[in-house]
Design an enzyme around this catalytic site. Structure first.
Site, PDB file in Angstrom:
ATOM      1  N   ARG A  35      77.783  74.614 -96.065  1.00 41.33           N
ATOM      2  CA  ARG A  35      77.074  75.884 -96.226  1.00 41.33           C
ATOM      3  C   ARG A  35      75.808  76.072 -95.414  1.00 41.33           C
ATOM      4  O   ARG A  35      75.339  77.186 -95.278  1.00 41.33           O
ATOM      5  CB  ARG A  35      76.764  76.122 -97.701  1.00 41.33           C
ATOM      6  N   ASP A 103      84.449  61.740 -98.071  1.00 44.82           N
ATOM      7  CA  ASP A 103      84.472  60.913 -96.860  1.00 44.82           C
ATOM      8  C   ASP A 103      84.548  59.409 -97.121  1.00 44.82           C
ATOM      9  O   ASP A 103      84.759  58.630 -96.185  1.00 44.82           O
ATOM     10  CB  ASP A 103      83.259  61.244 -95.974  1.00 44.82           C
ATOM     11  N   HIS A 118      85.671  65.138-106.111  1.00 44.34           N
ATOM     12  CA  HIS A 118      86.572  66.016-105.352  1.00 44.34           C
ATOM     13  C   HIS A 118      87.646  65.248-104.590  1.00 44.34           C
ATOM     14  O   HIS A 118      88.197  65.760-103.611  1.00 44.34           O
ATOM     15  CB  HIS A 118      85.754  66.905-104.401  1.00 44.34           C
ATOM     16  N   CYS A 126     102.377  62.341-101.200  1.00 42.02           N
ATOM     17  CA  CYS A 126     103.539  63.216-101.092  1.00 42.02           C
ATOM     18  C   CYS A 126     103.595  64.144-102.300  1.00 42.02           C
ATOM     19  O   CYS A 126     103.503  63.688-103.439  1.00 42.02           O
ATOM     20  CB  CYS A 126     104.810  62.377-101.008  1.00 42.02           C
TER      21      CYS A 126
END
Ligand code: NAD
Length: 240
Positions: A35, A103, A118, A126
């Site tokens: 942002r 990350d 997250h 899959c």
């Protein structure tokens, strides 16, 4: 007393603190945040690409976007924010890092106790058989090597619920923290942005380290405005 000295004092007095990080903790590594002025989403729209909608209806572009993000991630390293926090954990100053980042840099820097709210960009899975693969596989193929189903990254997409166990850990940590150290997040993404409120309501202190103002600034006990790496390094020198 200056703000750096105040944070150093609180860190050493509060008992192990809980840290809550966002994309701003990783910008010094060369990964754009979402942002701020140079953020990722100034060029791409997240709701179109990082969403359940794109996964279902626009799989090709969804895959291009995530291949680009995985390539960018594999080319960079954790920075002094991650190293500093891992060092503080070793010294008993930090009990848990709750992160919105995908990350994997906290773990790469040696942090042991990390809650990823997250998910992670380090793995793909899959959609059909659930088989997990390292993210590198996604750079070469988008079909599952086992069943030919569609692979997707292990991140939480816009439109998806957060992983239950991570939410439980994060909420419990925030509610019991005597000090929540919030680093590099705009606090715009819900429900993660509730964590500082939980700490305050339970009587703990909240410290914000961020380059720009956030909606929680007025409610925080201390706000340190600037680059997280510089601020943490400064606090680290005072702790030594
Ligand atoms: P955001 O982009 O909304 O906010 C980042 C904040 O960090 C901004 O307020 C910015 O001013 C500040 N900032 C940037 N660089 C900084 C620095 N060096 N020092 C101090 N502050 C700095 O990010 P967010 O609040 O984490 O948004 C949440 C979403 O972004 C999450 O869903 C997360 O998964 C995703 N995201 C993650 C990564 C990553 O894993 N590295 C990268 C981009 C986005």
């Amino acid at each position: 007393m200056g703000n750096l000295a105040k944070l150093a004092k609180w860190l050493s007095e509060a008992g192990p603190v809980v840290v809550f990080t966002g994309a701003g903790a990783s910008t010094e590594s060369g990964l754009p945040d979402f942002r701020s002025a140079k953020g990722l989403w100034r060029r791409k729209d997240p709701r179109q690409l990082a969403s359940t909608m794109a996964l279902a209806r626009n799989y090709e572009e969804f895959c291009r976007f995530y291949r680009w993000r995985i390539e960018a991630l594999l080319a960079v390293q954790p920075n002094r924010v991650h190293r500093c926090l891992a060092g503080w954990e070793k010294n008993g100053l930090v009990s848990r890092v709750v992160t919105q980042n995908v990350d994997g840099f906290h773990q790469a820097a040696g942090q042991q106790v990390v809650t990823e709210l997250h998910g992670t960009l380090r793995q793909v899975f899959c959609q059909t058989c659930g088989q997990v693969q390292p993210a590198q596989v996604f750079l070469e193929r988008t079909a599952c090597p086992e069943c030919q189903g569609r692979l997707r990254p292990g991140v939480v997409l816009f439109g998806e619920a957060l992983p239950e166990e991570a939410v439980r850990q994060a909420w419990q940590a925030a509610e019991t923290a005597r000090l929540l150290l919030v680093i590099g997040t705009s606090l715009e993404v819900s429900p993660a942005n509730q964590l500082p409120h939980l700490t305050r309501r339970a009587g703990g202190k909240v410290v914000l380290v961020n380059a720009e103002p956030t909606a929680f600034d007025q409610a925080a006990d201390l706000v340190l405005r600037g680059q997280a790496g510089e601020i943490l390094a400064g606090v680290g020198r005072m702790l030594n």
